[in-house]
Design a protein around this motif. Structure first.
Motif, mmCIF file in Angstrom:
data_model
loop_
_atom_site.group_PDB
_atom_site.id
_atom_site.type_symbol
_atom_site.label_atom_id
_atom_site.label_comp_id
_atom_site.label_asym_id
_atom_site.label_seq_id
_atom_site.Cartn_x
_atom_site.Cartn_y
_atom_site.Cartn_z
ATOM 1 N N SER A 133 0.843 -1.191 0.000
ATOM 2 C CA SER A 133 0.000 0.000 0.000
ATOM 3 C C SER A 133 0.880 1.243 0.000
ATOM 4 O O SER A 133 1.841 1.330 0.759
ATOM 5 C CB SER A 133 -0.908 0.018 1.226
ATOM 6 O OG SER A 133 -1.625 1.231 1.295
ATOM 7 N N GLY A 136 -0.722 3.363 3.263
ATOM 8 C CA GLY A 136 -1.004 2.740 4.538
ATOM 9 C C GLY A 136 -0.129 1.518 4.736
ATOM 10 O O GLY A 136 0.954 1.394 4.149
ATOM 11 N N LYS A 137 -0.611 0.573 5.552
ATOM 12 C CA LYS A 137 0.170 -0.602 5.870
ATOM 13 C C LYS A 137 0.180 -1.606 4.733
ATOM 14 O O LYS A 137 1.235 -2.038 4.263
ATOM 15 C CB LYS A 137 -0.382 -1.236 7.150
ATOM 16 C CG LYS A 137 0.383 -2.479 7.603
ATOM 17 C CD LYS A 137 -0.242 -3.069 8.861
ATOM 18 C CE LYS A 137 0.478 -4.344 9.269
ATOM 19 N NZ LYS A 137 -0.156 -4.972 10.463
ATOM 20 N N GLU A 138 -1.025 -2.014 4.296
ATOM 21 C CA GLU A 138 -1.136 -3.016 3.232
ATOM 22 C C GLU A 138 -2.552 -3.024 2.687
ATOM 23 O O GLU A 138 -3.468 -2.413 3.262
ATOM 24 C CB GLU A 138 -0.769 -4.411 3.760
ATOM 25 C CG GLU A 138 -1.691 -4.888 4.882
ATOM 26 C CD GLU A 138 -1.205 -6.160 5.562
ATOM 27 O OE1 GLU A 138 -0.022 -6.507 5.384
ATOM 28 O OE2 GLU A 138 -2.015 -6.791 6.279
ATOM 29 N N TYR A 477 -8.276 -1.750 2.484
ATOM 30 C CA TYR A 477 -7.081 -0.937 2.741
ATOM 31 C C TYR A 477 -6.791 -0.913 4.241
ATOM 32 O O TYR A 477 -7.569 -0.357 5.031
ATOM 33 C CB TYR A 477 -7.290 0.486 2.232
ATOM 34 C CG TYR A 477 -7.752 0.576 0.807
ATOM 35 C CD1 TYR A 477 -7.010 -0.036 -0.219
ATOM 36 C CD2 TYR A 477 -8.932 1.222 0.456
ATOM 37 C CE1 TYR A 477 -7.424 0.037 -1.544
ATOM 38 C CE2 TYR A 477 -9.346 1.309 -0.852
ATOM 39 C CZ TYR A 477 -8.597 0.707 -1.844
ATOM 40 O OH TYR A 477 -9.016 0.768 -3.160
ATOM 41 N N VAL A 478 -5.715 -1.528 4.653
ATOM 42 C CA VAL A 478 -5.315 -1.551 6.059
ATOM 43 C C VAL A 478 -4.343 -0.384 6.283
ATOM 44 O O VAL A 478 -3.225 -0.388 5.769
ATOM 45 C CB VAL A 478 -4.647 -2.897 6.427
ATOM 46 C CG1 VAL A 478 -4.243 -2.897 7.901
ATOM 47 C CG2 VAL A 478 -5.600 -4.054 6.120
ATOM 48 N N MET A 479 -4.810 0.637 7.025
ATOM 49 C CA MET A 479 -4.032 1.864 7.143
ATOM 50 C C MET A 479 -3.056 1.832 8.325
ATOM 51 O O MET A 479 -2.107 2.594 8.369
ATOM 52 C CB MET A 479 -4.980 3.049 7.300
ATOM 53 C CG MET A 479 -5.994 3.163 6.180
ATOM 54 S SD MET A 479 -5.242 3.247 4.530
ATOM 55 C CE MET A 479 -4.407 4.813 4.632
ATOM 56 N N GLY A 480 -3.302 0.967 9.282
ATOM 57 C CA GLY A 480 -2.408 0.949 10.420
ATOM 58 C C GLY A 480 -2.692 -0.236 11.326
ATOM 59 O O GLY A 480 -3.514 -1.089 11.018
#
Length: 480
Positions: A133, A136-138, A477-480
């Motif tokens: 990503s 973000g994270k992934e 969307y994994v932001m954190g």
């Protein structure tokens, strides 16, 4: 023993129809009635969609591991294989496909399709699809089944073309409502019986035979999430328009007017041996048949004479006779359509072989294998899909001219290139505007996408790509 049927297959039950309307099924080789089966009305479609909807929304089926669905498909495959002979006979009785061909393509090939997609499902990687990503994270990408599928199937290859849709849909976790053609319904009961015996969960597969108007109702039904259709380009345009208005995913495998390009160095013996599968499959009733034969001007007369001689060796007869090469047209109405094109061809080009009904065959819907020469690519018989045993030979000047003529068509489904030089043939094949092209032969491959461009359709069947047509993609969307 009567072949009549009196119920639909809905939710793993044999359900009585909502009306007394029926279809009369005809033996294409004799013109005699062989069975009556129920004709669905809107209420029957509602019941089938409700069963499929309930199975998708509330049963474990779409949430099973893909490997668990694969196990169900493998049992289905075995039950279908056990019925292969009966399926082939049912198809040949109804649509006139020569039994030797039906045993391969309707009795056997669908088993291979199920096996292929069961194998894909069994080998599916259960791990998450994780992507980098930028913000973000992934990102996690999920592939989920699209939902309830309306599968609308024609009469020419009723079992194979149904399983073409059923197998990838099952692999993806979808449920299906299948509408067979009114002319070929008996085979669908055998497939339904196989699914029931195999323990396919209730509501995953449902069959209702209906006419075009009720088929249109199925296409627009609010309980349907995707439509998969094989049939004419005219019908496909209407279905595509409906699905476009509804923003409903659709796969359309439509008609064709494919070109078989005979290059100047081609071995005519090999080409003639390939015509039955590449240009005249199923009495000419196959969408990808290469019915426009493109011959080099330098060998034009030789090619015409050779094809005429080959057609003269074909046995025209009852579809149930193992010696038959060319059976009847699927219906009386379809024979009239084919004969109308032959009459048009006689006014446009030179009739070399056939052109009428076989002598001493007063029953059934037979048409002689027919060959026209001196055909211009602009002629009606070169531009419109006849869907019968009618070939047109068109002259070309050089390879570039052959490609130009091949591409001068509203269709783009199949085609073939014939040459003693495989690299030359491959070079020409790459220039043909078509979803599929054969080199020194033609036969679709299970592992590769099949479908058309232009008026031949949208989307693809076969190959792993087909499963994607029955899935929705979701990015998390994994932001954190």
């Amino acid at each position: 023993m009567s072949m009549d049927r009196d119920a639909f297959f809905i939710g793993n039950q044999w359900v009585k129809p909502s009306s007394d309307r029926t279809f009369k099924l005809i033996n294409a080789s004799t013109g005699e009635a062989i069975a009556r089966v129920p004709e669905a009305i809107e209420a029957d479609v509602d019941a089938a969609v409700a069963a499929a909807r309930d199975a998708f929304d509330n049963s474990p089926w779409p949430r099973m591991k893909a490997s668990e669905r694969a196990a169900v498909m493998e049992r289905f495959m075995g039950a279908l294989a056990a019925r292969g002979g009966d399926i082939a006979k049912a198809v040949s009785l109804q649509n006139g496909m020569p039994i030797a061909l039906s045993e391969q393509l309707e009795g056997g090939f669908p088993v291979g399709i199920l096996q292929y997609y069961a194998g894909l499902a069994a080998g599916e990687n259960a791990g998450p699809d994780v992507r980098p990503s930028q913000m973000g994270k992934e990102t996690l990408v999920e592939r989920n089944p699209v939902g309830v599928v309306a599968a609308i199937v024609p009469w020419n290859f009723p079992v194979t073309l149904a399983i073409n849709k059923i197998a990838p849909a099952m692999a993806a976790g979808c449920t299906v409502v299948i509408k067979p053609s009114p002319g070929t319904v008996l085979d669908s009961y055998l497939v339904a019986e196989a699914a029931l015996e195999a323990g396919v969960p209730a509501g995953v597969l449902n069959w209702v035979a209906a006419d075009r108007a009720v088929g249109a109702y199925l296409v627009s039904h609010p309980g349907i999430d995707k439509v998969a259709f094989t049939g004419s380009t005219a019908a496909g345009r209407k279905i595509g328009a409906t699905c476009g208005e509804l923003l409903r995913p659709v796969t359309l495998e439509l008609g064709g007017k494919s070109a078989a390009i005979v290059l100047e160095d081609a071995d005519l013996g090999s080409f003639l041996a390939g015509i039955p599968m590449a240009s005249m499959l199923n009495n000419g009733q196959a969408c990808y048949n290469g019915t426009r034969i493109l011959a080099p001007a330098s060998r034009y007369g030789e090619v015409v004479d050779a094809i005429a001689g080959m057609l003269g060796t074909l046995t025209v007869g009852d579809a149930m006779d193992a010696a038959t090469h060319v059976g009847p047209m699927a219906s009386e109405a379809h024979r009239e359509r084919v004969e109308g094109y032959i009459a048009k061809g006689k006014s446009e080009a030179r009739l070399v072989a056939g052109g009428g009904r076989p002598r001493n065959m007063n029953r059934g819907w037979f048409v002689e294998p027919t060959l026209f020469a001196d055909v211009a690519n602009s002629d009606t018989i070169a531009q419109e899909e006849i869907f019968g045993p009618v070939l047109s030979v068109i002259s070309y000047a050089n390879d570039a001219d052959a490609v130009r003529i091949a591409n001068d068509s509203d269709f783009g489904l199949g085609g073939s290139v014939w040459s003693s030089d495989a690299e030359r043939a491959l070079s020409v094949a790459r220039q043909v505007e078509s979803g599929t092209v054969g080199v020194n032969g033609y036969m679709p491959s299970l592992g590769a996408p099949f479908g058309g461009i232009k008026g031949s359709g949208l989307g693809r069947e076969f190959g792993p790509e087909a499963v994607g047509a029955y899935q929705q993609l979701k990015s998390i969307y994994v932001m954190g």
